[in-house]
Design an enzyme around this catalytic site. Structure first.
Site, PDB file in Angstrom:
ATOM      1  N   ARG A  61       0.846  -1.195   0.000  1.00  0.00           N
ATOM      2  CA  ARG A  61       0.000   0.000   0.000  1.00  0.00           C
ATOM      3  C   ARG A  61       0.881   1.244   0.000  1.00  0.00           C
ATOM      4  O   ARG A  61       1.470   1.587   1.025  1.00  0.00           O
ATOM      5  CB  ARG A  61      -0.912   0.012   1.230  1.00  0.00           C
ATOM      6  CG  ARG A  61      -1.972  -1.067   1.233  1.00  0.00           C
ATOM      7  CD  ARG A  61      -2.934  -0.830   2.391  1.00  0.00           C
ATOM      8  NE  ARG A  61      -4.026  -1.778   2.385  1.00  0.00           N
ATOM      9  CZ  ARG A  61      -5.098  -1.692   3.185  1.00  0.00           C
ATOM     10  NH1 ARG A  61      -5.170  -0.697   4.054  1.00  0.00           N
ATOM     11  NH2 ARG A  61      -6.058  -2.587   3.118  1.00  0.00           N
ATOM     12  N   ASP A  63       1.816   5.228  -0.021  1.00  0.00           N
ATOM     13  CA  ASP A  63       1.253   6.414   0.608  1.00  0.00           C
ATOM     14  C   ASP A  63       0.882   7.451  -0.444  1.00  0.00           C
ATOM     15  O   ASP A  63       1.254   7.351  -1.617  1.00  0.00           O
ATOM     16  CB  ASP A  63       2.261   7.025   1.583  1.00  0.00           C
ATOM     17  CG  ASP A  63       2.533   6.147   2.789  1.00  0.00           C
ATOM     18  OD1 ASP A  63       1.667   5.318   3.119  1.00  0.00           O
ATOM     19  OD2 ASP A  63       3.618   6.296   3.390  1.00  0.00           O
ATOM     20  N   TYR A 121      11.997  -0.623  -3.725  1.00  0.00           N
ATOM     21  CA  TYR A 121      11.701   0.794  -3.943  1.00  0.00           C
ATOM     22  C   TYR A 121      12.975   1.526  -4.347  1.00  0.00           C
ATOM     23  O   TYR A 121      14.088   1.156  -3.943  1.00  0.00           O
ATOM     24  CB  TYR A 121      11.181   1.441  -2.667  1.00  0.00           C
ATOM     25  CG  TYR A 121       9.751   1.126  -2.312  1.00  0.00           C
ATOM     26  CD1 TYR A 121       8.720   1.990  -2.666  1.00  0.00           C
ATOM     27  CD2 TYR A 121       9.419  -0.026  -1.594  1.00  0.00           C
ATOM     28  CE1 TYR A 121       7.393   1.716  -2.321  1.00  0.00           C
ATOM     29  CE2 TYR A 121       8.100  -0.306  -1.245  1.00  0.00           C
ATOM     30  CZ  TYR A 121       7.097   0.570  -1.618  1.00  0.00           C
ATOM     31  OH  TYR A 121       5.785   0.287  -1.274  1.00  0.00           O
ATOM     32  N   ARG A 211      10.878   6.253   3.292  1.00  0.00           N
ATOM     33  CA  ARG A 211      11.131   7.703   3.315  1.00  0.00           C
ATOM     34  C   ARG A 211      11.937   8.107   4.550  1.00  0.00           C
ATOM     35  O   ARG A 211      12.740   9.040   4.501  1.00  0.00           O
ATOM     36  CB  ARG A 211       9.819   8.470   3.233  1.00  0.00           C
ATOM     37  CG  ARG A 211       9.158   8.332   1.865  1.00  0.00           C
ATOM     38  CD  ARG A 211       8.022   9.319   1.682  1.00  0.00           C
ATOM     39  NE  ARG A 211       6.849   8.953   2.441  1.00  0.00           N
ATOM     40  CZ  ARG A 211       6.043   9.829   3.046  1.00  0.00           C
ATOM     41  NH1 ARG A 211       6.318  11.113   3.003  1.00  0.00           N
ATOM     42  NH2 ARG A 211       4.977   9.402   3.692  1.00  0.00           N
TER      43      ARG A 211
END
Length: 287
Positions: A61, A63, A121, A211
């Protein structure tokens, strides 16, 4: 019903998805907000004539504002729905910032979330050595100073393996922050912009983890923090106040990895189990 098994009268389909996250409030459907899941569920429900929105299960999921090239989801639809025809029709109706690259019948045991071995990522950065391209500004984050990619990679190596990443995660009630970090490397890409690409790959990620990792490694890469500071951060049993959570625009889900077909069900069963650390694990934190 066992993991990876479609409901009676339905067939499980795998969707490979890409999207520009700028205009979405993340993946998960939310009332009154534009989300990736909301768009897909609505259109698949219409095209498959379900009479309601489709129910999707996603690998990760993302953001609000986070992009994806290699997102994966599954959906159980009536057995008569042809995946190729559905994919073709979706390409005609979906907005330009969302694309379903392909839809195929999922093998036995496939679960987009629990059968995944890892998610990869990439966070993209411009520093004072970069030559920013205005056309890419929504997909890269600019930082001050010059990034030392070797220092960032060295600091990232300190975090590899199974550990509690609570220091880098926004805690959610009942959710574990134990993850296995498989890769964390920074390179300056061979592109006209001189983009710094931080690749982070793990079995799974908790909320805002990538992040936050990026923010910590940027602090090391610009020389504001020594590499050893990462050890201090990682030892925290709660979110570390010294770690900056980077903006979402520089982050993209590039790829999700799955085992061979024969190992899908076993992987899904293992992933559903609650993660714990061994009692003598070197990364266990106290206090």
């Amino acid at each position: 019903m066992s993991p990876g098994t479609a409901r009676a009268g339905t067939r499980r389909l795998r969707l490979d998805i890409g999207y520009d996250g700028t205009g979405f409030h993340g993946w998960a459907a939310q009332p009154g907000l534009r989300t990736v899941e909301g768009e897909l569920a609505r259109w698949i429900g219409r095209l498959a004539r379900l009479g309601t929105d489709a129910e999707l299960t996603v690998a990760g999921r993302t953001d609000a504002g986070v992009h994806a090239r290699g997102q994966v989801a599954h959906v159980d639809l009536p057995a008569g729905v042809a995946p190729e025809a559905l994919a073709h029709r979706l390409r005609r109706v979906l907005p330009p910032d969302l694309v379903v690259h392909r839809i195929v019948g999922a093998p036995a045991g496939f679960d987009a979330r629990f059968a995944a071995l890892w998610r990869r990522y990439v966070y993209r950065l411009w520093d004072e050595r970069s030559r920013p391209d205005p056309l890419m500004r929504g997909h890269v984050t600019a930082v001050g100073g010059v990034l030392d990619t070797a220092a960032m990679t060295g600091a990232g190596a300190r975090l590899l393996g199974l550990r509690d990443f609570a220091a880098f995660c926004r805690r959610r009630e009942g959710a574990t922050t134990i993850r296995t970090l498989l890769e964390c490397t920074a390179v300056r890409a061979d592109d006209p912009c001189g983009t710094v690409e931080l690749t982070v790959r793990a079995d799974a990620f908790c909320h805002s983890m990538v992040r936050s990792l990026t923010g910590a490694l940027v602090a090391v890469g610009t020389g504001r923090r020594p590499p050893e500071w990462i050890d201090e951060v990682a030892a925290s049993t709660r979110r570390h106040g010294g770690v900056t959570v980077m903006p979402p625009g520089g982050l993209c889900l590039e790829e999700v990895g799955y085992p061979d077909e024969g190992a899908l069900a076993e992987r899904a069963d293992r992933a559903r189990a609650v993660r714990t650390l061994p009692p003598d694990d070197c990364c266990t934190t106290e206090g």
